[in-house]
Design an enzyme around this catalytic site. Structure first.
Site, PDB file in Angstrom:
ATOM      1  N   HIS A 186      47.080  22.951  46.853  1.00 17.87           N
ATOM      2  CA  HIS A 186      47.150  23.800  48.054  1.00 17.87           C
ATOM      3  C   HIS A 186      48.007  25.039  47.767  1.00 17.87           C
ATOM      4  O   HIS A 186      47.639  26.158  48.131  1.00 17.87           O
ATOM      5  CB  HIS A 186      47.799  23.047  49.219  1.00 17.87           C
ATOM      6  CG  HIS A 186      47.019  21.876  49.722  1.00 17.87           C
ATOM      7  ND1 HIS A 186      47.598  20.658  49.986  1.00 17.87           N
ATOM      8  CD2 HIS A 186      45.698  21.740  50.040  1.00 17.87           C
ATOM      9  CE1 HIS A 186      46.684  19.821  50.453  1.00 17.87           C
ATOM     10  NE2 HIS A 186      45.518  20.448  50.482  1.00 17.87           N
ATOM     11  N   LYS A 212      42.352  11.977  63.980  1.00 20.67           N
ATOM     12  CA  LYS A 212      42.641  11.606  62.587  1.00 20.67           C
ATOM     13  C   LYS A 212      43.974  10.899  62.493  1.00 20.67           C
ATOM     14  O   LYS A 212      44.887  11.169  63.286  1.00 20.67           O
ATOM     15  CB  LYS A 212      42.715  12.876  61.727  1.00 20.67           C
ATOM     16  CG  LYS A 212      41.409  13.317  61.122  1.00 20.67           C
ATOM     17  CD  LYS A 212      41.692  14.315  60.014  1.00 20.67           C
ATOM     18  CE  LYS A 212      40.452  14.942  59.463  1.00 20.67           C
ATOM     19  NZ  LYS A 212      40.746  15.941  58.426  1.00 20.67           N
ATOM     20  N   ARG A 240      37.117  22.261  44.930  1.00 16.37           N
ATOM     21  CA  ARG A 240      37.379  21.622  43.633  1.00 16.37           C
ATOM     22  C   ARG A 240      36.118  21.351  42.837  1.00 16.37           C
ATOM     23  O   ARG A 240      36.167  21.213  41.629  1.00 16.37           O
ATOM     24  CB  ARG A 240      38.118  20.290  43.848  1.00 16.37           C
ATOM     25  CG  ARG A 240      39.592  20.449  44.113  1.00 16.37           C
ATOM     26  CD  ARG A 240      40.148  19.235  44.791  1.00 16.37           C
ATOM     27  NE  ARG A 240      39.606  19.129  46.134  1.00 16.37           N
ATOM     28  CZ  ARG A 240      40.212  18.500  47.146  1.00 16.37           C
ATOM     29  NH1 ARG A 240      41.341  17.894  46.953  1.00 16.37           N
ATOM     30  NH2 ARG A 240      39.671  18.476  48.343  1.00 16.37           N
ATOM     31  N   SER A 269      45.051  15.067  48.314  1.00 18.77           N
ATOM     32  CA  SER A 269      46.142  14.438  49.091  1.00 18.77           C
ATOM     33  C   SER A 269      45.940  12.937  49.222  1.00 18.77           C
ATOM     34  O   SER A 269      46.888  12.154  49.094  1.00 18.77           O
ATOM     35  CB  SER A 269      46.239  15.063  50.481  1.00 18.77           C
ATOM     36  OG  SER A 269      46.579  16.414  50.395  1.00 18.77           O
TER      37      SER A 269
HETATM   38  P1  ADP Z   1      40.985  18.683  54.706  1.00 21.76           P
HETATM   39  O1  ADP Z   1      40.821  19.986  55.386  1.00 21.76           O
HETATM   40  O2  ADP Z   1      39.699  18.074  54.241  1.00 21.76           O
HETATM   41  O3  ADP Z   1      41.890  17.721  55.397  1.00 21.76           O
HETATM   42  P2  ADP Z   1      43.107  19.369  52.910  1.00 21.76           P
HETATM   43  O4  ADP Z   1      43.988  19.561  54.042  1.00 21.76           O
HETATM   44  O5  ADP Z   1      43.546  18.407  51.863  1.00 21.76           O
HETATM   45  O6  ADP Z   1      41.654  19.017  53.314  1.00 21.76           O
HETATM   46  O7  ADP Z   1      42.858  20.736  52.167  1.00 21.76           O
HETATM   47  C1  ADP Z   1      42.801  21.991  52.802  1.00 21.76           C
HETATM   48  C2  ADP Z   1      41.986  22.903  51.919  1.00 21.76           C
HETATM   49  O8  ADP Z   1      42.547  22.929  50.614  1.00 21.76           O
HETATM   50  C3  ADP Z   1      40.525  22.474  51.758  1.00 21.76           C
HETATM   51  O9  ADP Z   1      39.742  23.648  51.710  1.00 21.76           O
HETATM   52  C4  ADP Z   1      40.512  21.777  50.424  1.00 21.76           C
HETATM   53  O10 ADP Z   1      39.253  21.847  49.803  1.00 21.76           O
HETATM   54  C5  ADP Z   1      41.537  22.618  49.670  1.00 21.76           C
HETATM   55  N1  ADP Z   1      42.145  21.894  48.543  1.00 21.76           N
HETATM   56  C6  ADP Z   1      42.731  20.690  48.576  1.00 21.76           C
HETATM   57  N2  ADP Z   1      43.175  20.348  47.337  1.00 21.76           N
HETATM   58  C7  ADP Z   1      42.827  21.371  46.516  1.00 21.76           C
HETATM   59  C8  ADP Z   1      42.972  21.611  45.107  1.00 21.76           C
HETATM   60  N3  ADP Z   1      43.544  20.727  44.311  1.00 21.76           N
HETATM   61  N4  ADP Z   1      42.487  22.776  44.601  1.00 21.76           N
HETATM   62  C9  ADP Z   1      41.869  23.656  45.420  1.00 21.76           C
HETATM   63  N5  ADP Z   1      41.695  23.484  46.749  1.00 21.76           N
HETATM   64  C10 ADP Z   1      42.165  22.357  47.287  1.00 21.76           C
END
Ligand code: ADP
Length: 162
Positions: free
Chosen positions: A17, A41, A90, A128
């Protein structure tokens, strides 16, 4: 003035992130990291905890701020007058999910543009949910999350398990 939002659960924030935030902050004049609070959620960290962690982690980027959103992201963006939405990708699985999400957001508000940023290869495997699982079994999360998140994970699972 190019303003963009980067929404997500950030439960917890990972180095993946932060990499997206760093790169997006270099492109846009202002980046708003939006911590989602979806009451349907189940999160490990409360919205307040996630915002606090993200706030500390993003403190050094002067054009990055952090906030909570507990409504539809499109409604939130309209209120803030932001039309650009950044999402990290990813791989193809992320892409197909993100693509559908962007189509839905566009249907709700045709002015919203989603910008996909591909992960840097070193963060490709960071997720995560897997990090939480690893931390639950006391696995080493160094190199996946910043030290303050590693500490918060340790404390959280200690308090849950005690
Ligand atoms: P979600 O919205 O599915 O709950 P997250 O909060 O984990 O997902 O992630 C927020 C954003 O960050 C999403 O667009 C996710 O694809 C992106 N993201 C998460 N981990 C990575 C990573 N390792 N590299 C690039 N983008 C990531």
């Amino acid at each position: 003035m190019l303003k963009a939002a980067f929404p997500g659960s950030f439960d917890p924030p990972t180095l993946g992130h932060l990499n997206i935030i760093e790169r997006a902050a270099a492109i846009f004049d202002e980046l708003l990291v939006v911590v989602a609070e979806n009451h349907q959620k189940k999160y490990l960290f409360s919205a307040v905890e996630r915002v606090e962690m993200m706030g500390q982690l993003a403190a050094d980027w002067k054009n990055v701020s952090v906030t909570i959103c507990d409504s539809l992201i499109v409604d939130f963006l309209q209120k803030k007058d932001i039309k650009l939405l950044v999402r990290g990708v990813r791989g193809v699985d992320d892409f197909s999910y993100e693509f559908e999400l962007s189509m839905m957001n566009k249907a709700l508000d045709p002015q919203i543009e989603t910008i996909f940023m591909t992960t840097d290869p070193e963060y490709f495997v960071l997720r995560s949910s897997s990090i939480k699982e690893l931390a639950f079994f006391q696995g080493n999360v160094t190199g996946m999350v910043p030290p303050l998140v590693a500490e918060a994970l340790k404390e959280k699972y200690c308090s849950i398990l005690s």
